[in-house]
Motif scaffolding. Sequence first.
Motif, short mmCIF file in Angstrom:
data_model
loop_
_atom_site.label_atom_id
_atom_site.label_comp_id
_atom_site.label_asym_id
_atom_site.label_seq_id
_atom_site.Cartn_x
_atom_site.Cartn_y
_atom_site.Cartn_z
N GLY A 98 0.75 -1.19 0.12
CA GLY A 98 0.02 0.09 0.09
C GLY A 98 0.83 1.30 -0.07
O GLY A 98 2.04 1.16 -0.16
N ASN A 99 0.17 2.24 0.39
CA ASN A 99 0.98 3.54 0.31
C ASN A 99 0.10 4.39 1.43
O ASN A 99 -1.06 4.45 1.49
CB ASN A 99 0.96 4.22 -0.99
N THR A 155 -4.16 13.58 20.74
CA THR A 155 -5.22 14.31 21.49
C THR A 155 -6.40 14.51 20.90
O THR A 155 -7.53 14.96 21.16
CB THR A 155 -4.76 15.80 21.69
N GLY A 156 -6.54 13.94 19.60
CA GLY A 156 -7.67 14.07 18.71
C GLY A 156 -7.46 13.91 17.38
O GLY A 156 -6.42 13.90 16.83
N GLY A 157 -8.65 13.58 16.80
CA GLY A 157 -8.62 13.31 15.19
C GLY A 157 -9.57 12.56 14.75
O GLY A 157 -10.52 11.93 15.48
N THR A 158 -9.56 12.07 13.35
CA THR A 158 -10.61 11.12 12.86
C THR A 158 -9.90 10.31 11.69
O THR A 158 -8.77 10.67 11.01
CB THR A 158 -11.74 11.90 12.27
N ILE A 159 -10.41 9.14 11.52
CA ILE A 159 -9.90 8.29 10.31
C ILE A 159 -11.06 8.02 9.53
O ILE A 159 -12.15 7.54 10.19
CB ILE A 159 -9.15 6.88 10.85
N ASN A 160 -11.18 8.39 8.32
CA ASN A 160 -12.28 8.12 7.46
C ASN A 160 -12.22 7.00 6.67
O ASN A 160 -11.26 7.28 5.78
CB ASN A 160 -12.81 9.47 6.96
N ILE A 161 -12.90 5.94 6.70
CA ILE A 161 -12.78 4.83 5.56
C ILE A 161 -13.68 5.15 4.70
O ILE A 161 -14.80 5.28 4.77
CB ILE A 161 -13.12 3.37 6.42
N THR A 162 -13.27 5.41 3.39
CA THR A 162 -13.82 5.76 2.19
C THR A 162 -14.33 4.68 1.36
O THR A 162 -15.62 4.56 0.66
CB THR A 162 -13.07 6.62 1.20
N SER A 163 -13.65 3.48 1.43
CA SER A 163 -13.97 2.25 0.99
C SER A 163 -13.35 0.97 1.41
O SER A 163 -12.12 1.16 2.06
CB SER A 163 -13.75 2.22 -0.73
N ASN A 221 -13.23 -2.69 -0.03
CA ASN A 221 -13.68 -3.82 -0.93
C ASN A 221 -12.71 -4.93 -0.94
O ASN A 221 -11.57 -4.80 -1.11
CB ASN A 221 -13.83 -3.05 -2.43
N GLY A 222 -13.19 -6.04 -0.43
CA GLY A 222 -12.37 -7.09 -0.49
C GLY A 222 -11.22 -7.06 0.55
O GLY A 222 -11.84 -6.82 1.77
N ASN A 223 -10.03 -7.19 0.15
CA ASN A 223 -9.00 -7.01 1.21
C ASN A 223 -8.35 -5.55 1.18
O ASN A 223 -7.43 -5.35 1.43
CB ASN A 223 -7.89 -8.01 1.00
N THR A 224 -9.02 -4.70 0.29
CA THR A 224 -8.28 -3.40 0.09
C THR A 224 -9.07 -2.31 0.82
O THR A 224 -10.41 -2.26 0.53
CB THR A 224 -8.28 -2.82 -1.47
N ILE A 225 -8.55 -1.46 1.55
CA ILE A 225 -9.19 -0.47 2.46
C ILE A 225 -8.54 0.89 2.16
O ILE A 225 -7.17 1.14 1.88
CB ILE A 225 -8.81 -0.60 4.13
N VAL A 226 -9.37 1.80 1.82
CA VAL A 226 -8.89 3.24 1.60
C VAL A 226 -9.59 4.12 2.48
O VAL A 226 -10.72 3.98 2.75
CB VAL A 226 -9.20 3.52 -0.09
N GLY A 227 -8.68 5.19 2.90
CA GLY A 227 -9.16 6.29 3.68
C GLY A 227 -8.43 7.50 3.78
O GLY A 227 -7.32 7.57 3.19
N SER A 233 -4.03 3.79 1.41
CA SER A 233 -4.82 2.54 0.54
C SER A 233 -3.68 1.58 0.82
O SER A 233 -2.62 1.57 0.67
CB SER A 233 -4.72 2.97 -1.02
N ILE A 234 -4.56 0.42 1.34
CA ILE A 234 -3.74 -0.71 1.66
C ILE A 234 -4.53 -2.07 1.32
O ILE A 234 -5.57 -2.08 1.01
CB ILE A 234 -3.26 -0.94 3.25
N THR A 235 -3.68 -3.07 1.05
CA THR A 235 -4.34 -4.23 0.64
C THR A 235 -3.79 -5.13 1.71
O THR A 235 -2.46 -5.56 1.81
CB THR A 235 -4.17 -4.86 -0.45
#
Length: 296
Positions: free
Chosen positions: A169-170, A255-263, A265-271, A292-294
Amino acid sequence: MKKILSLIACFVLLQSCSDDSESNDSLTGSITATIDGQNWRSNIAIGAIQSANFSGINGSILQILGTTSNSSTLAINIPLQNLAPGTYTFNGYDATGSLSYTSMTDLYSSDETDGTFTFTISSYNSDNGTISGTFSGTLIGFDSPTPMSVTNGTFNNISIVSQQLYSNGNMSLKLNSGTVFNMDADSSDNLFLIIQQVDEANKIVVYGNNTNPGADYGIYSIMIPKNATVGSHAIDGNNYDAGFNNNSNITYTTTGGTINITSHNGNTIVGTFNFTANGNSQTMTISQGNFSITYN
């Protein structure tokens, strides 16, 4: 590269054990040692069979980790082929096994010139996945050549799980008012990605590493569940977490923040992600984060 692996240690394992009372109850093992003449005892200890496949590193090791309430950590790494009762000695920078100690101010390791590490496995029960033994060594400081003596080391009834390290991924981000930089599987530019996966804990940690000297130097991490769902998730230190470490004498707390998962699909997560980390009256702002990681 070995120093980076020592720095990331088993963050996801220790983090999940600290947050999961049921897992913590099942961890009956302990690590003790005399470090520079002072008694040291873990409050959490765990082992992992760690498979690595990235940036020219391909193999498996046993990593045994213990941490205390003041966040100091002892880490033992030995090649998987040595996972049998017996005594093993590793010396110097090119050693395949190592002992390291991380304090609030520095990292000490046996895999430096003049470093030594002796490790004895007294028992290994493959049926219930536990290991016991002893260790000792001379460690050298990462920021200074100061030697540190470790004696009377013991590890008793340590539970072993499995984890994987790879780079599928990257990740890109910006630190404070700097420019956006990207980290991926190519480490030739000193910008590279390490993904740590622990299925037993349902955790994936993505480490972006910038080892170029300068203001952006550091390790940037985000942690997500393997079954992460699409949507915006607050960084809560449990299911979703993030961190920053630049190997200084400053300990940064997110101290704070967010992680937004945009997709997913299968074994690939993008955010995307953003967070702040504070330490010693300094605030580090990580923004414009993308990944973006698989996973395996």
